[in-house]
Scaffold this motif. Structure first.
Motif, PDB file in Angstrom:
ATOM      1  N   GLU A 283       0.767  -1.151   0.087  1.00 12.05           N
ATOM      2  CA  GLU A 283       0.083   0.052  -0.036  1.00 12.05           C
ATOM      3  C   GLU A 283       0.895   1.111   0.149  1.00 12.05           C
ATOM      4  N   ARG A 284       2.000   1.234  -0.196  1.00  9.59           N
ATOM      5  CA  ARG A 284       3.093   2.339   0.030  1.00  9.59           C
ATOM      6  C   ARG A 284       3.362   2.816  -1.201  1.00  9.59           C
ATOM      7  N   LEU A 285       3.544   2.064  -2.096  1.00  9.92           N
ATOM      8  CA  LEU A 285       3.995   2.372  -3.541  1.00  9.92           C
ATOM      9  C   LEU A 285       3.390   1.456  -4.682  1.00  9.92           C
ATOM     10  N   THR A 286       3.061   2.050  -5.610  1.00  7.50           N
ATOM     11  CA  THR A 286       2.582   0.909  -6.714  1.00  7.50           C
ATOM     12  C   THR A 286       3.776   1.236  -7.682  1.00  7.50           C
ATOM     13  N   LEU A 287       4.444   0.001  -7.760  1.00  2.00           N
ATOM     14  CA  LEU A 287       5.443  -0.015  -8.872  1.00  2.00           C
ATOM     15  C   LEU A 287       5.097  -0.762 -10.254  1.00  2.00           C
ATOM     16  N   VAL A 288       5.075   0.063 -11.104  1.00  2.00           N
ATOM     17  CA  VAL A 288       4.327  -0.316 -12.360  1.00  2.00           C
ATOM     18  C   VAL A 288       5.727  -0.540 -13.282  1.00  2.00           C
ATOM     19  N   LEU A 289       5.734  -1.894 -13.938  1.00  2.00           N
ATOM     20  CA  LEU A 289       6.637  -2.260 -14.698  1.00  2.00           C
ATOM     21  C   LEU A 289       6.160  -2.264 -16.054  1.00  2.00           C
ATOM     22  N   ALA A 290       6.757  -1.171 -17.101  1.00  2.00           N
ATOM     23  CA  ALA A 290       6.238  -1.374 -18.504  1.00  2.00           C
ATOM     24  C   ALA A 290       7.097  -2.221 -19.155  1.00  2.00           C
ATOM     25  N   ILE A 291       6.502  -3.539 -19.485  1.00  2.00           N
ATOM     26  CA  ILE A 291       7.559  -4.639 -20.071  1.00  2.00           C
ATOM     27  C   ILE A 291       6.898  -5.010 -21.349  1.00  2.00           C
ATOM     28  N   ASP A 292       7.095  -4.925 -22.601  1.00  2.48           N
ATOM     29  CA  ASP A 292       6.633  -5.065 -24.051  1.00  2.48           C
ATOM     30  C   ASP A 292       5.844  -4.040 -24.020  1.00  2.48           C
ATOM     31  N   TYR A 293       6.213  -2.900 -23.673  1.00  2.00           N
ATOM     32  CA  TYR A 293       5.156  -1.868 -23.716  1.00  2.00           C
ATOM     33  C   TYR A 293       5.669  -0.753 -24.990  1.00  2.00           C
ATOM     34  N   SER A 294       4.422  -0.466 -25.429  1.00  2.00           N
ATOM     35  CA  SER A 294       4.501   0.245 -26.657  1.00  2.00           C
ATOM     36  C   SER A 294       3.077   1.360 -26.457  1.00  2.00           C
ATOM     37  N   SER A 295       3.327   2.764 -26.296  1.00  2.64           N
ATOM     38  CA  SER A 295       2.310   3.784 -26.169  1.00  2.64           C
ATOM     39  C   SER A 295       1.351   3.498 -27.372  1.00  2.64           C
ATOM     40  N   ARG A 296       1.938   3.656 -28.338  1.00  2.00           N
ATOM     41  CA  ARG A 296       1.188   3.523 -29.732  1.00  2.00           C
ATOM     42  C   ARG A 296       0.210   2.226 -29.841  1.00  2.00           C
TER      43      ARG A 296
END
Ligand code: IPE
Ligand code: IPE
Ligand code: MG
Length: 239
Positions: A128-141
């Protein structure tokens, strides 16, 4: 004054494009993958610094969809490293109250990678302290394209009227629907581009491009980055 408190504030959501691992390794006569291994140490430091500073969301760009085009050996080394790191880091993340969530196109991963990533999400879900979001195989488009497809489907099937589509509809259709937009985007290694990262979400983010290569990035560098953020004045188109 609210202006002052805005100026001094800690960003709620910091996003980092972790760049420069290959150059770090080459400068030392090492193989590129050794830079990636060293980069995990920086992730550990930055997570600790984010928790200490009261940052609520930390998004780390770990692998872009375009990165699949790198030599097979490097891609393989990165996948192995993701699996090893999530196993090794989980206890410390749980202890620090960090919840891990993954964004990106999971379908391209091997079963092993996919199950390791799901495992870290479920094992850290109570954080509950930090949400760590890992962008892996990520493409914004890709993410935006997927969102457009799902909105179009809702219109075609009568669940939504075209005129009712708002910015919020789009935001809620992205992988990042659950998170506030990033306030601050850091890209290490001196490159000044976004490389297909959070294009919609970054509309009003403050950007910062330190020269430091990712494996050299320390807790102090993160603190310094937050000072840079605190000195910026965000105007959102106003005066
Ligand atoms: C960032 O470092 C990590 C990934 C993209 C996976 P790079 O591997 O891009 O390192 P440089 O930019 O070649 O130095
Ligand atoms: C962006 O870095 C992706 C990650 C840091 C994961 P790249 O090194 O792949 O980007 P370009 O090729 O310099 O734009
Ligand atoms: Mg790079």
């Amino acid at each position: 004054m609210s202006y002052m408190s805005e100026k001094r504030s800690v960003p709620k959501h910091v996003a980092i494009i972790m760049d420069g691992n290959g150059r770090w390794a080459k400068l030392r006569g090492k193989e590129r993958y050794e830079g990636h291994i060293q980069g995990v140490e920086s992730v550990r430091r930055v997570v600790r610094a984010a928790v200490r500073n009261g940052v609520e969301y930390l998004t780390l760009y770990a692998f872009s969809t375009e990165n699949w085009g790198r030599p097979a050996a490097e891609v393989e080394a990165l996948m192995t490293l993701f699996c090893k790191s999530v196993i090794n880091e989980t206890p410390s993340l749980i202890e620090q109250g960090v919840r891990v969530e993954i964004i990106g196109h999971r379908s391209h991963f091997s079963d092993e990678v996919r199950s390791r990533l799901s495992e870290i999400e479920s094992r850290t879900a109570a954080g509950e302290r930090l949400t760590l979001v890992l962008a892996i195989d990520y493409s914004s488009r890709d993410e935006i394209t997927d969102a457009v497809r799902s909105i179009a489907r809702n219109v075609a099937e009568g669940r939504l009227k075209a005129d009712d589509i708002t910015e919020q509809t789009i935001g809620e259709s992205l992988y990042t629907a659950r998170y506030p937009d990033p306030d601050f985007i850091i890209r290490t290694s001196g490159e000044c581009r976004l490389s297909n990262f959070l294009l919609w979400q970054a509309s009003y983010a403050e950007l910062y491009f330190p020269q430091t290569l990712w494996p050299d990035f320390t807790e102090e560098d993160f603190d310094k980055a937050l000072e840079v953020y605190a000195s910026r004045e965000r105007r959102y188109g106003l005066i």
